[in-house]
Design a protein around this motif. Structure first.
Motif, PDB file in Angstrom:
ATOM      1  N   PHE A  36     -63.377 -38.036 -26.159  1.00 33.02           N
ATOM      2  CA  PHE A  36     -62.305 -38.547 -27.042  1.00 33.02           C
ATOM      3  C   PHE A  36     -62.576 -37.947 -28.381  1.00 33.02           C
ATOM      4  O   PHE A  36     -63.594 -37.676 -28.976  1.00 33.02           O
ATOM      5  N   LEU A  37     -61.427 -37.543 -29.280  1.00 36.86           N
ATOM      6  CA  LEU A  37     -61.208 -36.973 -30.373  1.00 36.86           C
ATOM      7  C   LEU A  37     -60.517 -37.857 -31.160  1.00 36.86           C
ATOM      8  O   LEU A  37     -59.352 -37.817 -31.039  1.00 36.86           O
ATOM      9  N   HIS A  38     -61.084 -38.376 -32.498  1.00 39.98           N
ATOM     10  CA  HIS A  38     -60.413 -39.076 -33.468  1.00 39.98           C
ATOM     11  C   HIS A  38     -59.357 -38.304 -34.217  1.00 39.98           C
ATOM     12  O   HIS A  38     -59.141 -36.965 -34.192  1.00 39.98           O
ATOM     13  N   ASN A  98     -61.577 -34.854 -18.942  1.00 40.95           N
ATOM     14  CA  ASN A  98     -60.574 -35.417 -19.347  1.00 40.95           C
ATOM     15  C   ASN A  98     -60.646 -35.175 -20.900  1.00 40.95           C
ATOM     16  O   ASN A  98     -61.581 -35.404 -21.497  1.00 40.95           O
ATOM     17  N   VAL A  99     -59.664 -35.134 -21.451  1.00 43.75           N
ATOM     18  CA  VAL A  99     -59.580 -35.052 -23.084  1.00 43.75           C
ATOM     19  C   VAL A  99     -58.451 -36.104 -23.515  1.00 43.75           C
ATOM     20  O   VAL A  99     -57.508 -35.885 -23.064  1.00 43.75           O
ATOM     21  N   VAL A 100     -59.040 -36.881 -24.508  1.00 40.36           N
ATOM     22  CA  VAL A 100     -57.835 -38.014 -24.939  1.00 40.36           C
ATOM     23  C   VAL A 100     -58.060 -37.616 -26.570  1.00 40.36           C
ATOM     24  O   VAL A 100     -59.297 -37.546 -27.306  1.00 40.36           O
ATOM     25  N   GLY A 101     -56.980 -37.109 -27.316  1.00 41.34           N
ATOM     26  CA  GLY A 101     -56.912 -36.603 -28.647  1.00 41.34           C
ATOM     27  C   GLY A 101     -55.760 -37.751 -29.478  1.00 41.34           C
ATOM     28  O   GLY A 101     -54.706 -37.864 -28.846  1.00 41.34           O
ATOM     29  N   LEU A 107     -53.978 -32.384 -31.903  1.00 36.07           N
ATOM     30  CA  LEU A 107     -53.877 -31.104 -32.157  1.00 36.07           C
ATOM     31  C   LEU A 107     -55.221 -30.294 -31.412  1.00 36.07           C
ATOM     32  O   LEU A 107     -54.913 -29.451 -30.604  1.00 36.07           O
ATOM     33  N   VAL A 108     -56.442 -30.736 -31.655  1.00 38.58           N
ATOM     34  CA  VAL A 108     -57.585 -30.289 -31.074  1.00 38.58           C
ATOM     35  C   VAL A 108     -57.509 -30.233 -29.809  1.00 38.58           C
ATOM     36  O   VAL A 108     -58.041 -29.222 -29.074  1.00 38.58           O
ATOM     37  N   ALA A 109     -57.107 -31.292 -29.321  1.00 40.17           N
ATOM     38  CA  ALA A 109     -57.243 -31.466 -27.842  1.00 40.17           C
ATOM     39  C   ALA A 109     -56.172 -30.436 -27.110  1.00 40.17           C
ATOM     40  O   ALA A 109     -56.372 -29.637 -25.963  1.00 40.17           O
TER      41      ALA A 109
END
Length: 269
Positions: A36-38, A98-101, A107-109
Motif C-alpha cells: 500500500f502506497l499513501h 499486488n500494489v495499491v496506490g 503515481l509511484v505504483a
C-alpha cells in the motif's frame, strides 16, 4: 458516512535500511501479498483500516514514503520514489505482489509497474492521475502548501488538508483522523513528493503497464476526479473502472468497508 468498526489496534512501525537510508513501514496479515502506497497528505497509518480488516486474507506492507514517518528522504521524482519502492519490495516478498496506490502513491505504483512489470500481479489506482507534466517545478498551489506546513501549527495544517480532501458533511471522527495524519507531514517529504507529482507525466508510458488494473474514482473527490483519471482509463491496456459514490479523496477511511470490498474483490476475486 460513519467511522468504520474495524479494529484499530496500534501497529508498530518497523524500519529497514535501504540504499538511500531508513524506510519505515507497517506490516500486517498473511496471505496474498499487497503493498500500500499513501498519498501526499498521508503516511503508512492512512491504511490502518485495511491492515486490520484484510489481515486474514492478505499480507500487507504500508510504507512511509521517503520523507514521511521515520523514512529518510530519497529524491524528488516519481522515478526516484519508485526505485525505493522496488528495493523495498525485495525486502518484503520474494516474487510479484499486488500494489495499491492512492493519489501520489498511485503515481509511484504506476511507475513501479512500468519499470518492473514482473513485480506487479495486480494494480489498484485510487483517486490518482498521471501527473501534471509541468516543466517549471511545483506550482503556486503547492508552494503555498509548503509555506503553510512550515508556518502553521501542525493541527491547523492538518485541518486545512482534511477540508480540501473531504466532502462537506463528512463525519467529524473521520475528518479528525484525516487531519491528524496530515498533521504528521514533514516538510522535506511533502516538498519532494509535491515536485514529483507536478513534474511527472506518465501518459506516454501507461501502455507499458501489463498488470490488470483497477482505477477507483470517487464522485465527490475534488482533488483527483474522473476527469484527471481519464488518461489512465484511456491508455492502460487491461483496465477496469470503479466509481465509489458519496466519497471524497480519502475513501479508504471515509468508507473503509466499501473500499475494502473493492480491494478484496479485485485482488482476490
Amino acid at each position: 458516512m460513519s467511522e468504520s468498526n474495524f479494529m484499530k489496534q496500534p501497529i508498530p512501525r518497523s524500519i529497514v535500511r535501504l540504499a538511500h537510508g531508513r524506510l519505515s513501514y507497517l506490516h500486517s496479515g498473511s496471505g496474498t501479498p499487497v503493498l500500500f502506497l499513501h498519498g501526499l497528505n498521508g503516511n503508512g497509518s492512512s491504511w490502518v483500516d485495511q491492515l486490520s480488516a484484510l489481515a486474514p486474507f492478505m499480507e500487507m506492507w504500508a510504507w512511509d514514503a521517503p520523507g514521511y514517518g521515520e523514512s529518510d528522504v530519497a529524491g524528488s521524482s516519481v522515478t526516484a520514489l519508485a526505485r525505493v519502492a522496488i528495493e523495498f519490495l525485495s525486502h518484503c516478498h520474494q516474487g510479484p505482489v499486488n500494489v495499491v496506490g492512492h493519489s501520489m502513491g498511485g503515481l509511484v505504483a504506476m511507475k513501479i509497474a512500468i519499470l518492473r512489470p514482473d513485480l506487479v500481479n495486480r494494480l489498484i489506482l485510487s483517486c490518482t492521475h498521471p501527473g501534471h507534466g509541468l516543466t517549471d517545478g511545483a506550482n503556486e498551489r503547492y508552494q503555498r502548501r509548503l509555506r503553510e506546513l512550515a508556518e502553521l501549527p501542525k493541527a491547523e495544517y492538518g485541518k486545512r488538508r482534511a477540508t480540501g480532501m473531504l466532502p462537506e458533511g463528512t463525519d467529524d471522527t473521520i475528518f479528525q483522523r484525516v487531519a491528524d495524519i496530515a498533521a504528521e507531514s514533514r516538510q522535506e517529504g511533502v516538498a519532494n513528493a509535491a515536485l514529483a507529482i507536478q513534474t511527472a507525466n506518465l501518459i506516454p508510458e501507461l501502455a507499458r503497464i501489463q498488470a490488470p488494473t483497477q482505477v477507483i474514482t470517487c464522485d465527490r473527490d475534488s482533488v483527483a476526479p474522473l476527469t484527471k483519471a481519464q488518461p489512465l482509463l484511456d491508455h492502460i491496456p487491461d483496465v477496469h473502472h470503479l466509481e465509489l459514490r458519496g466519497l471524497g479523496h480519502a475513501p479508504y477511511l471515509e468508507d473503509a468497508k466499501q473500499f475494502n470490498s473493492a480491494v478484496s474483490s479485485f485482488l482476490l476475486g
